[in-house]
Design a protein around this motif. Sequence first.
Motif, PDB file in Angstrom:
ATOM      1  N   LEU A 113      -2.948  26.570 -30.789  1.00 57.25           N
ATOM      2  CA  LEU A 113      -3.361  27.047 -32.114  1.00 57.25           C
ATOM      3  C   LEU A 113      -2.466  26.459 -33.205  1.00 57.25           C
ATOM      4  CD1 LEU A 113      -4.164  30.797 -31.356  1.00 57.25           C
ATOM      5  CD2 LEU A 113      -5.755  28.920 -31.732  1.00 57.25           C
ATOM      6  N   LEU A 114      -1.168  26.400 -32.931  1.00 57.08           N
ATOM      7  CA  LEU A 114      -0.258  25.860 -33.947  1.00 57.08           C
ATOM      8  C   LEU A 114      -0.502  24.364 -34.168  1.00 57.08           C
ATOM      9  CD1 LEU A 114       3.010  27.804 -33.050  1.00 57.08           C
ATOM     10  CD2 LEU A 114       1.419  28.211 -34.953  1.00 57.08           C
ATOM     11  N   LEU A 115      -0.892  23.678 -33.082  1.00 56.57           N
ATOM     12  CA  LEU A 115      -1.245  22.258 -33.234  1.00 56.57           C
ATOM     13  C   LEU A 115      -2.423  22.117 -34.197  1.00 56.57           C
ATOM     14  CD1 LEU A 115      -1.128  19.240 -32.340  1.00 56.57           C
ATOM     15  CD2 LEU A 115      -2.629  19.844 -30.447  1.00 56.57           C
ATOM     16  N   MET A 116      -3.422  22.976 -34.020  1.00 53.55           N
ATOM     17  CA  MET A 116      -4.560  22.947 -34.933  1.00 53.55           C
ATOM     18  C   MET A 116      -4.100  23.247 -36.356  1.00 53.55           C
ATOM     19  SD  MET A 116      -7.224  22.142 -33.293  1.00 53.55           S
ATOM     20  CE  MET A 116      -6.375  21.200 -32.049  1.00 53.55           C
ATOM     21  N   GLY A 117      -3.193  24.222 -36.476  1.00 47.76           N
ATOM     22  CA  GLY A 117      -2.674  24.584 -37.797  1.00 47.76           C
ATOM     23  C   GLY A 117      -2.029  23.392 -38.489  1.00 47.76           C
ATOM     24  N   ARG A 118      -1.221  22.641 -37.722  1.00 50.69           N
ATOM     25  CA  ARG A 118      -0.561  21.465 -38.312  1.00 50.69           C
ATOM     26  C   ARG A 118      -1.589  20.416 -38.716  1.00 50.69           C
ATOM     27  NH1 ARG A 118       3.507  22.721 -34.824  1.00 50.69           N
ATOM     28  NH2 ARG A 118       2.580  21.571 -33.104  1.00 50.69           N
TER      29      ARG A 118
ATOM     30  N   VAL B   5       0.673   9.570 -41.961  1.00 52.20           N
ATOM     31  CA  VAL B   5       2.024   9.761 -41.422  1.00 52.20           C
ATOM     32  C   VAL B   5       2.165  11.169 -40.856  1.00 52.20           C
ATOM     33  CG1 VAL B   5       4.474   9.855 -42.001  1.00 52.20           C
ATOM     34  CG2 VAL B   5       3.029   8.060 -42.985  1.00 52.20           C
ATOM     35  N   ARG B   6       1.695  12.143 -41.632  1.00 53.27           N
ATOM     36  CA  ARG B   6       1.823  13.541 -41.233  1.00 53.27           C
ATOM     37  C   ARG B   6       1.093  13.814 -39.908  1.00 53.27           C
ATOM     38  NH1 ARG B   6       0.524  17.923 -45.858  1.00 53.27           N
ATOM     39  NH2 ARG B   6       0.915  19.801 -44.664  1.00 53.27           N
ATOM     40  N   LEU B  12       2.675  12.746 -32.381  1.00 57.07           N
ATOM     41  CA  LEU B  12       3.865  12.333 -31.634  1.00 57.07           C
ATOM     42  C   LEU B  12       4.543  13.565 -31.035  1.00 57.07           C
ATOM     43  CD1 LEU B  12       6.052  10.372 -30.707  1.00 57.07           C
ATOM     44  CD2 LEU B  12       7.104  10.548 -32.969  1.00 57.07           C
ATOM     45  N   GLY B  13       4.625  14.629 -31.833  1.00 56.19           N
ATOM     46  CA  GLY B  13       5.214  15.871 -31.344  1.00 56.19           C
ATOM     47  C   GLY B  13       4.452  16.384 -30.124  1.00 56.19           C
ATOM     48  N   ARG B  14       3.130  16.304 -30.193  1.00 49.03           N
ATOM     49  CA  ARG B  14       2.294  16.733 -29.074  1.00 49.03           C
ATOM     50  C   ARG B  14       2.613  15.896 -27.833  1.00 49.03           C
ATOM     51  NH1 ARG B  14      -2.962  14.515 -27.622  1.00 49.03           N
ATOM     52  NH2 ARG B  14      -3.835  15.913 -26.075  1.00 49.03           N
ATOM     53  N   GLN B  15       2.751  14.594 -28.038  1.00 47.33           N
ATOM     54  CA  GLN B  15       3.015  13.663 -26.947  1.00 47.33           C
ATOM     55  C   GLN B  15       4.360  13.950 -26.286  1.00 47.33           C
ATOM     56  OE1 GLN B  15       0.093  12.234 -26.917  1.00 47.33           O
ATOM     57  NE2 GLN B  15       0.837  11.752 -24.878  1.00 47.33           N
ATOM     58  N   LEU B  16       5.381  14.207 -27.127  1.00 51.94           N
ATOM     59  CA  LEU B  16       6.713  14.482 -26.574  1.00 51.94           C
ATOM     60  C   LEU B  16       6.691  15.771 -25.749  1.00 51.94           C
ATOM     61  CD1 LEU B  16       8.959  13.415 -29.599  1.00 51.94           C
ATOM     62  CD2 LEU B  16       8.416  12.131 -27.516  1.00 51.94           C
ATOM     63  N   ARG B  17       5.928  16.751 -26.226  1.00 54.67           N
ATOM     64  CA  ARG B  17       5.775  17.991 -25.454  1.00 54.67           C
ATOM     65  C   ARG B  17       5.154  17.700 -24.099  1.00 54.67           C
ATOM     66  NH1 ARG B  17       5.070  21.854 -29.755  1.00 54.67           N
ATOM     67  NH2 ARG B  17       6.855  23.225 -29.502  1.00 54.67           N
ATOM     68  N   HIS B  18       4.083  16.888 -24.116  1.00 53.35           N
ATOM     69  CA  HIS B  18       3.412  16.519 -22.859  1.00 53.35           C
ATOM     70  C   HIS B  18       4.410  15.921 -21.885  1.00 53.35           C
ATOM     71  CE1 HIS B  18      -1.076  16.193 -24.127  1.00 53.35           C
ATOM     72  NE2 HIS B  18      -0.524  17.313 -24.494  1.00 53.35           N
ATOM     73  N   MET B  19       5.221  14.987 -22.376  1.00 54.87           N
ATOM     74  CA  MET B  19       6.144  14.291 -21.485  1.00 54.87           C
ATOM     75  C   MET B  19       7.175  15.262 -20.920  1.00 54.87           C
ATOM     76  SD  MET B  19       6.710  10.869 -23.681  1.00 54.87           S
ATOM     77  CE  MET B  19       5.361   9.736 -23.960  1.00 54.87           C
ATOM     78  N   THR B 110      -1.698   6.567 -32.348  1.00 54.58           N
ATOM     79  CA  THR B 110      -0.335   6.356 -32.830  1.00 54.58           C
ATOM     80  C   THR B 110       0.634   7.276 -32.090  1.00 54.58           C
ATOM     81  OG1 THR B 110      -1.294   5.917 -34.993  1.00 54.58           O
ATOM     82  CG2 THR B 110       1.085   6.170 -34.901  1.00 54.58           C
ATOM     83  N   GLY B 111       0.224   8.520 -31.885  1.00 53.03           N
ATOM     84  CA  GLY B 111       1.059   9.466 -31.149  1.00 53.03           C
ATOM     85  C   GLY B 111       1.359   8.965 -29.747  1.00 53.03           C
TER      86      GLY B 111
END
Lengths: 258, 260
Positions: A113-118, B5-6, B12-19, B110-111
Amino acid sequence: MIRGGGTLRRMTNDSSVPAIEVTGLRRSYGGQVVLDGIGLRVPEGTVFSLLGPNGAGKTTMVQILSTLIRADGGVARICGHDVRREPDRVRAAIGVTGQFSAVDSYLTGEENLLLMGRLHHLGRAAARRRAADLLKRFDLVEAAGKGAAAYSGGMRRRLDLAMGLMGDPRVVFLDEPTTGLDPRSRRDMWDIVRGLVGRGVTIFLTTQYLEEADQLADRVALLHHGRIVAEGTPAELKQRVPGGTLDDVFLALTEVEA
Amino acid sequence: MTLVVRDSVTMLGRQLRHMRRDLSTSLILLAVPIIFLLLFVYVLGGTLGDGLDDGDGGRAAYVDYVVPGILLITVASAVQGTAIGVAMDMTEGIVARFRTMAIARSSVLTGHVLGSLLMILFQLTVVLAVALLIGFRPNATAIEWLAAGGLLTATAFALIWLAVGMGLAAKTVAGASNMPMPLTLLPLFGSGFVPTESMPTALRLFAEHQPFTPIMETLRGLLMGTGVGVSGWVAGGWCTAITLAGYAWAKRNYDRDRTR
């Protein structure tokens, strides 16, 4: 209007731009016509159900309206925005829950959910608030910290829908939201959908379950071989065939050329 | 622009979590180059080292010779993770969701690219540390180290884009994990493990002209001070060409209508 307090409340708005407006929509896949000149109009704050057997083109319809694929011809507008020419305006107005749940299995429910929020560019605090609210409404508070991979079918579907609501959409597409769910989870889903209507959200629901359309929809359209073969309120449709249930309508109208 | 960029930072944050959550995959992919390194240095290195130009250098000479090839195996092995990750995203339906949202479309890829790049730089560091531990003795200056790092980054960037293309082209996750496999063996059919002069003609011609050889020769030149010569330019050219081709391929597959 039997159902949907939302409909009544929104009646005053009826002259304004419809939430969904489709004319002459066509789409084929390699010579096979899937949608053959579809037209429909869904007023704001109502539930519209597209009913049809497997392979009738329901998912294709949702994919076009949610900007995933392009139509071969015809026009579709969501809240007045053309899906082809202004896809990002459309995307900003919609939430989508597909038949195959689109959650990130590596993340927890809350992280999803927070990912969607971002991605909706909400502020951190606002995103947390909305996520907490949705987790509570969808009975996912206890599972919030667990990885989505461990969720049951019903939980996944609820999370999926919650993710589609993080952006506070005006139009929500539900593509067979209860297919494969047990009766309990299906009821829960129905309650959630009714709750959404109460908040003035427009809902476009595809289903192969007649009871579902009967329970939830203000208007129902029956899709068969790429055409809409019947449209009306559930009550109107039931009057059209002897027997008087949506099952009878469904069977009568889809059997003709099948 | 700021939106791009945002969203890319979010992805990228999502990707790092995955790893972080899927460390076992990264560790298995990291084990490949380390096993190659230990195998070649300890089992074969004593003999292979004697066959190098300087004559009887033995194992010590062979460690110095083989490290550039091992570093490329590290990159080639790691991009398997990239292909798997991309393919999983495409099959899981989450990317379909992203496509229905008003976000920068490119941010998903990009991520993956930035996440993989960080992961590979980390893996290269680990492999280099192991190499140093077992006797790798480079004599590079700070500038040469910097250049070597730059070339490795460029190589990683190129192979990552290629792997993204593979991940998008594959029909299944299993398929995506197999596609980059030949890349892992490519250093063997080049100057990675033995000088190309010792190979039969047909193989030698391939080995001398395949993209990994100039990259390995340049790395060797930079790290061991054996001179870079024209390899540097050829290596840069290959990296650029592979990056552009991989990017174009990935973009075409990504933009394609992906409905079943």
